[in-house]
Design a protein around this motif. Structure first.
Motif, PDB file in Angstrom:
ATOM      1  N   GLY A 100       3.710   1.509  -7.572  1.00 38.84           N
ATOM      2  CA  GLY A 100       3.192   2.874  -7.525  1.00 38.84           C
ATOM      3  C   GLY A 100       1.733   2.961  -7.940  1.00 38.84           C
ATOM      4  O   GLY A 100       0.923   3.617  -7.273  1.00 38.84           O
ATOM      5  N   ASP A 101       1.378   2.291  -9.026  1.00 38.71           N
ATOM      6  CA  ASP A 101      -0.014   2.304  -9.492  1.00 38.71           C
ATOM      7  C   ASP A 101      -0.943   1.698  -8.444  1.00 38.71           C
ATOM      8  O   ASP A 101      -2.024   2.227  -8.173  1.00 38.71           O
ATOM      9  N   ARG A 102      -0.519   0.604  -7.850  1.00 33.55           N
ATOM     10  CA  ARG A 102      -1.370  -0.069  -6.861  1.00 33.55           C
ATOM     11  C   ARG A 102      -1.538   0.775  -5.595  1.00 33.55           C
ATOM     12  O   ARG A 102      -2.635   0.879  -5.054  1.00 33.55           O
ATOM     13  N   LEU A 103      -0.446   1.408  -5.120  1.00 31.82           N
ATOM     14  CA  LEU A 103      -0.553   2.265  -3.940  1.00 31.82           C
ATOM     15  C   LEU A 103      -1.446   3.471  -4.220  1.00 31.82           C
ATOM     16  O   LEU A 103      -2.261   3.867  -3.380  1.00 31.82           O
ATOM     17  N   ALA A 137       4.200  -4.114  -0.292  1.00 34.66           N
ATOM     18  CA  ALA A 137       4.046  -2.652  -0.270  1.00 34.66           C
ATOM     19  C   ALA A 137       2.720  -2.256   0.366  1.00 34.66           C
ATOM     20  O   ALA A 137       2.645  -1.266   1.101  1.00 34.66           O
ATOM     21  N   LEU A 138       1.678  -3.029   0.130  1.00 30.59           N
ATOM     22  CA  LEU A 138       0.374  -2.722   0.722  1.00 30.59           C
ATOM     23  C   LEU A 138       0.352  -2.959   2.229  1.00 30.59           C
ATOM     24  O   LEU A 138      -0.552  -2.468   2.915  1.00 30.59           O
ATOM     25  N   GLU A 139       1.335  -3.667   2.766  1.00 26.97           N
ATOM     26  CA  GLU A 139       1.432  -3.874   4.214  1.00 26.97           C
ATOM     27  C   GLU A 139       2.272  -2.800   4.903  1.00 26.97           C
ATOM     28  O   GLU A 139       2.404  -2.798   6.122  1.00 26.97           O
ATOM     29  N   LEU A 140       2.846  -1.887   4.129  1.00 23.93           N
ATOM     30  CA  LEU A 140       3.587  -0.769   4.703  1.00 23.93           C
ATOM     31  C   LEU A 140       2.625   0.173   5.415  1.00 23.93           C
ATOM     32  O   LEU A 140       1.426   0.184   5.113  1.00 23.93           O
TER      33      LEU A 140
END
Length: 183
Positions: A127-130, A93-96
């Motif tokens: 969600g929390d991490r984003l 998700a962090l690579e999006l």
């Protein structure tokens, strides 16, 4: 492991058992499109040389009979049924492409199969991490941006090879297509 697609990639829905006809319809609209049926009936995986926005615009403007939803796919993450996959999902998700911090967001996860984690757990962790990493505000009721996560071991890795005919819900699908045509 996170895998980025070399070409713009889409999951496209159509009525089940009509995948071949839907692929023909797609090829008429976008001749450069490559397409194959996925494991689940009514789901196609498509690639194009064109920019995602151009593909979406062509399909939105076209009067199609069989094309349902068209969802751009940014990347694929290798997951298992074990909790250890949660870290890989967050990393993926962090690579999006970064979400716009001016707009609210939420994460929506659809999980198929048996796993040691729930869809809701994935939604909360990602969600929390984003929100922490990108400074975006979550809104679970009326988000302006949605990060969709599909967890299915067969979704991209295994094309559908078995014949499968499913007719439940067909009347609703025909009515939806007819309403779209008359609108």
């Amino acid at each position: 492991m996170v895998h980025h697609f070399t070409l713009p990639t889409f999951v496209i829905t159509c009525p089940s058992s009509w995948e071949r006809q839907a692929m023909r319809e797609l090829k008429l609209l976008l001749p450069d499109l490559t397409c194959r049926a996925l494991f689940f009936p009514g789901n196609l995986l498509a690639n194009s040389e064109r920019a995602p926005a151009e593909v979406l615009a062509v399909l939105e403007e076209a009067d199609t009979r069989l094309i349902g939803h068209v969802v751009p796919v940014a990347l694929r993450v290798d997951v298992t049924k074990h909790r250890s996959s949660l870290d890989a999902l967050v990393a993926g998700a962090l690579e999006l492409p970064r979400l716009d911090p001016r707009f609210t967001f939420r994460v929506a996860c659809n999980r198929r199969g048996n796993h040691e984690y729930s869809s809701r757990e994935v939604e909360h962790l990602v969600g929390d991490r984003l929100a922490d990493e990108w400074g975006v505000q979550a809104d679970l009721d009326e988000p302006e941006q949605v990060v969709g996560i599909e967890i299915d071991p067969n979704m991209v890795a295994t094309p559908r090879t078995n014949p499968y005919v499913r007719t439940d819900g067909w009347e609703d699908e025909v009515a939806r297509i007819a309403a779209k045509k008359s609108a």
